[in-house]
Motif scaffolding. Structure first.
Motif, PDB file in Angstrom:
ATOM      1  N   HIS A 199      17.737  50.993  38.384  1.00 47.11           N
ATOM      2  CA  HIS A 199      17.166  52.235  37.867  1.00 47.11           C
ATOM      3  C   HIS A 199      15.708  51.961  37.495  1.00 47.11           C
ATOM      4  O   HIS A 199      15.355  50.840  37.089  1.00 47.11           O
ATOM      5  CB  HIS A 199      17.967  52.662  36.638  1.00 47.11           C
ATOM      6  CG  HIS A 199      17.577  53.973  36.034  1.00 47.11           C
ATOM      7  ND1 HIS A 199      16.445  54.117  35.254  1.00 47.11           N
ATOM      8  CD2 HIS A 199      18.170  55.191  36.063  1.00 47.11           C
ATOM      9  CE1 HIS A 199      16.366  55.365  34.843  1.00 47.11           C
ATOM     10  NE2 HIS A 199      17.390  56.041  35.311  1.00 47.11           N
ATOM     11  N   GLY A 200      14.853  52.950  37.606  1.00 50.35           N
ATOM     12  CA  GLY A 200      13.435  52.739  37.314  1.00 50.35           C
ATOM     13  C   GLY A 200      13.168  52.194  35.933  1.00 50.35           C
ATOM     14  O   GLY A 200      12.214  51.422  35.723  1.00 50.35           O
ATOM     15  N   ALA A 201      14.011  52.549  34.960  1.00 54.06           N
ATOM     16  CA  ALA A 201      13.806  52.083  33.587  1.00 54.06           C
ATOM     17  C   ALA A 201      14.027  50.588  33.439  1.00 54.06           C
ATOM     18  O   ALA A 201      13.622  49.997  32.430  1.00 54.06           O
ATOM     19  CB  ALA A 201      14.751  52.842  32.643  1.00 54.06           C
ATOM     20  N   MET A 202      14.666  49.976  34.433  1.00 58.56           N
ATOM     21  CA  MET A 202      14.954  48.536  34.380  1.00 58.56           C
ATOM     22  C   MET A 202      13.838  47.685  34.982  1.00 58.56           C
ATOM     23  O   MET A 202      13.764  46.488  34.730  1.00 58.56           O
ATOM     24  CB  MET A 202      16.241  48.228  35.167  1.00 58.56           C
ATOM     25  CG  MET A 202      17.477  48.910  34.668  1.00 58.56           C
ATOM     26  SD  MET A 202      17.998  48.144  33.128  1.00 58.56           S
ATOM     27  CE  MET A 202      19.513  49.021  32.821  1.00 58.56           C
ATOM     28  N   GLU A 203      12.992  48.294  35.792  1.00 61.00           N
ATOM     29  CA  GLU A 203      12.137  47.497  36.667  1.00 61.00           C
ATOM     30  C   GLU A 203      11.088  46.679  35.935  1.00 61.00           C
ATOM     31  O   GLU A 203      10.877  45.493  36.223  1.00 61.00           O
ATOM     32  CB  GLU A 203      11.479  48.422  37.698  1.00 61.00           C
ATOM     33  CG  GLU A 203      12.469  49.026  38.670  1.00 61.00           C
ATOM     34  CD  GLU A 203      11.822  49.997  39.643  1.00 61.00           C
ATOM     35  OE1 GLU A 203      10.578  49.941  39.767  1.00 61.00           O
ATOM     36  OE2 GLU A 203      12.548  50.791  40.271  1.00 61.00           O
ATOM     37  N   LYS A 204      10.418  47.281  34.960  1.00 67.51           N
ATOM     38  CA  LYS A 204       9.306  46.601  34.306  1.00 67.51           C
ATOM     39  C   LYS A 204       9.767  45.352  33.550  1.00 67.51           C
ATOM     40  O   LYS A 204       9.193  44.263  33.698  1.00 67.51           O
ATOM     41  CB  LYS A 204       8.604  47.567  33.346  1.00 67.51           C
ATOM     42  CG  LYS A 204       7.293  47.040  32.780  1.00 67.51           C
ATOM     43  CD  LYS A 204       6.695  48.016  31.778  1.00 67.51           C
ATOM     44  CE  LYS A 204       6.326  49.334  32.418  1.00 67.51           C
ATOM     45  NZ  LYS A 204       5.634  50.237  31.441  1.00 67.51           N
ATOM     46  N   ILE A 234      25.726  47.395  44.138  1.00 66.40           N
ATOM     47  CA  ILE A 234      25.724  47.354  42.678  1.00 66.40           C
ATOM     48  C   ILE A 234      24.356  47.791  42.195  1.00 66.40           C
ATOM     49  O   ILE A 234      23.325  47.292  42.668  1.00 66.40           O
ATOM     50  CB  ILE A 234      26.032  45.936  42.152  1.00 66.40           C
ATOM     51  CG1 ILE A 234      27.443  45.494  42.569  1.00 66.40           C
ATOM     52  CG2 ILE A 234      25.891  45.878  40.626  1.00 66.40           C
ATOM     53  CD1 ILE A 234      27.743  44.038  42.221  1.00 66.40           C
ATOM     54  N   THR A 235      24.351  48.725  41.245  1.00 67.64           N
ATOM     55  CA  THR A 235      23.109  49.202  40.643  1.00 67.64           C
ATOM     56  C   THR A 235      23.193  49.066  39.132  1.00 67.64           C
ATOM     57  O   THR A 235      24.214  49.418  38.527  1.00 67.64           O
ATOM     58  CB  THR A 235      22.846  50.677  41.005  1.00 67.64           C
ATOM     59  OG1 THR A 235      22.680  50.792  42.424  1.00 67.64           O
ATOM     60  CG2 THR A 235      21.596  51.200  40.320  1.00 67.64           C
ATOM     61  N   LEU A 236      22.134  48.545  38.531  1.00 65.18           N
ATOM     62  CA  LEU A 236      22.027  48.445  37.069  1.00 65.18           C
ATOM     63  C   LEU A 236      21.208  49.626  36.555  1.00 65.18           C
ATOM     64  O   LEU A 236      20.154  49.940  37.112  1.00 65.18           O
ATOM     65  CB  LEU A 236      21.358  47.138  36.650  1.00 65.18           C
ATOM     66  CG  LEU A 236      22.213  45.869  36.536  1.00 65.18           C
ATOM     67  CD1 LEU A 236      23.134  45.938  35.354  1.00 65.18           C
ATOM     68  CD2 LEU A 236      22.961  45.561  37.816  1.00 65.18           C
ATOM     69  N   ALA A 237      21.694  50.263  35.490  1.00 61.99           N
ATOM     70  CA  ALA A 237      21.023  51.441  34.953  1.00 61.99           C
ATOM     71  C   ALA A 237      21.245  51.515  33.452  1.00 61.99           C
ATOM     72  O   ALA A 237      22.202  50.927  32.923  1.00 61.99           O
ATOM     73  CB  ALA A 237      21.565  52.704  35.622  1.00 61.99           C
ATOM     74  N   PRO A 238      20.390  52.236  32.730  1.00 68.06           N
ATOM     75  CA  PRO A 238      20.670  52.486  31.314  1.00 68.06           C
ATOM     76  C   PRO A 238      22.018  53.184  31.185  1.00 68.06           C
ATOM     77  O   PRO A 238      22.388  53.999  32.043  1.00 68.06           O
ATOM     78  CB  PRO A 238      19.527  53.417  30.881  1.00 68.06           C
ATOM     79  CG  PRO A 238      18.445  53.187  31.885  1.00 68.06           C
ATOM     80  CD  PRO A 238      19.131  52.869  33.173  1.00 68.06           C
ATOM     81  N   PRO A 239      22.781  52.897  30.135  1.00 71.69           N
ATOM     82  CA  PRO A 239      24.114  53.499  30.000  1.00 71.69           C
ATOM     83  C   PRO A 239      24.116  55.011  30.106  1.00 71.69           C
ATOM     84  O   PRO A 239      25.008  55.601  30.722  1.00 71.69           O
ATOM     85  CB  PRO A 239      24.556  53.028  28.606  1.00 71.69           C
ATOM     86  CG  PRO A 239      23.840  51.731  28.417  1.00 71.69           C
ATOM     87  CD  PRO A 239      22.511  51.906  29.084  1.00 71.69           C
ATOM     88  N   SER A 240      23.106  55.662  29.551  1.00 72.96           N
ATOM     89  CA  SER A 240      23.081  57.126  29.584  1.00 72.96           C
ATOM     90  C   SER A 240      22.929  57.654  31.000  1.00 72.96           C
ATOM     91  O   SER A 240      23.424  58.742  31.330  1.00 72.96           O
ATOM     92  CB  SER A 240      21.951  57.650  28.708  1.00 72.96           C
ATOM     93  OG  SER A 240      20.699  57.132  29.153  1.00 72.96           O
TER      94      SER A 240
END
Length: 345
Positions: A199-204, A234-240
């Motif tokens: 997810h984009g929020a994970m990249e930085k 598999i994709t990692l993302a914020p829980p929300s």
């Protein structure tokens, strides 16, 4: 010297009057000493901040270059004098750059642990036991029901599900600082060498981990991928994000969540989590009690969570113990809580 003359809970956080600083203050103060980069411990707006390089970098990533009036880097094992006390940082094993802070005044040593875990983690320096007179412990999972087990076995559950459902995407809810990178590293250790999507929020933050030498393999942004191409991935993302409109881009997604809270099945059902993964970046009950014993501290201050049970246990072991009742902790990712007001776990 009495411990409360060295460190004292205040409305701003844990205050060291003889040193002229606060540890993880919840409001802007003149001088802050920060244990780690999670947002409930590391806030912007302080006059001066002392922390590890990684914690300062994380604050800069999250809050911008002007997050504090001035900054000072301290390394693990380095000791400096602030006012009438000596301060020394030791690894906490929680996330990259996390530290326990040993504060020594005259012959009394108090260790503020911040958040910590004694379990293996390939993405950060392992927890270091620090003998002390007073140990300030977190209690996020301070109940006997919380026994996390082996995180590697939880990752095997995830990989078994991927093998069982090759036509479905797997979305793993994980906090962007620490948990996501640990899950990725554990997947690689388990032999999973396919690209992992973010997810984009994970990249930085994940890129920052890689810049510090943490090997995470091939990572790709989930954005822009065709739906069919994400089958079996598999994709990692914020829980929300795993339960909002963003998740519709994935084919029949299996929703997972990596957290110590997943030990309680009702929480998984409440959050609509199909595949709960008990992976925590905090010490469980056994880790908390073993660490308290091993420090040799005669006095224990308990904060950040299930304080009463751990205080009771300490007293049953003949230790002096008290809750600190500090407020403002336990909401480490305000935008990403598994349930309202729960800690990053």
């Amino acid at each position: 010297m009495r411990p409360q003359d060295i460190l004292l809970p205040t409305t701003d956080g844990l205050c060291c009057k003889p040193g002229g600083f606060h540890i993880d203050p919840v409001r802007p103060v003149d001088r802050a000493v920060i244990t780690h980069g999670h947002s409930d411990h590391a806030r912007a707006g302080h006059g001066a901040v002392l922390a590890t390089q990684e914690t300062l970098d994380m604050m800069r990533l999250r809050y911008g270059d002007n997050f504090a009036g001035s900054t000072q880097v301290i390394s693990y094992g380095e000791e400096i004098r602030l006012g009438d006390v000596k301060v020394k940082f030791h690894p906490a094993g929680h996330v990259l750059g996390s530290a326990q802070i040993a504060v020594t005044c005259k012959d009394t040593c108090i260790v503020a642990s911040g958040d910590y875990k004694d379990a293996p983690d390939p993405t950060c320096v392992p927890f270091e036991l620090v003998p002390c007179d007073v140990f300030i412990t977190e209690a996020t999972f301070g109940l006997p029901v919380f026994r996390h087990g082996d995180a590697a076995l939880e990752v095997k559950k995830l990989l078994a599900s991927v093998a069982l459902f090759p036509e479905r995407a797997h979305l793993v809810g994980a906090y962007s600082l620490g948990k996501a990178q640990r899950v990725i590293a554990l997947l690689r250790l388990a032999g999973y060498d396919a690209p992992i999507y973010l997810h984009g929020a994970m990249e930085k933050i994940t890129s920052y981990y890689q810049s510090r030498g943490i090997e995470l393999g091939e990572l790709r942004p989930a954005a822009g991928m065709k739906k069919a191409a994400l089958a079996g991935t598999i994709t990692l993302a914020p829980p929300s994000a795993t339960s909002d409109i963003w998740a519709r881009r994935f084919p029949d997604p299996v929703t997972a969540f990596a957290s110590g809270w997943m030990r309680v099945r009702a929480r998984a059902r409440q959050g609509g989590v199909e595949l709960p993964l008990v992976i925590s970046d905090h010490a469980d009950w056994d880790g908390l009690t073993a660490t308290i014993t091993a420090t040799g501290a005669g006095e224990i201050w308990v904060t950040h969570g299930q304080e009463d049970a751990l205080v009771h246990w300490c007293k049953s072991q003949g230790l002096r113990a008290q809750p600190l009742d500090l407020v403002g902790y336990g909401e480490e990712e305000e935008s990403e809580p598994p349930v309202p007001n729960e800690a990053e776990a």
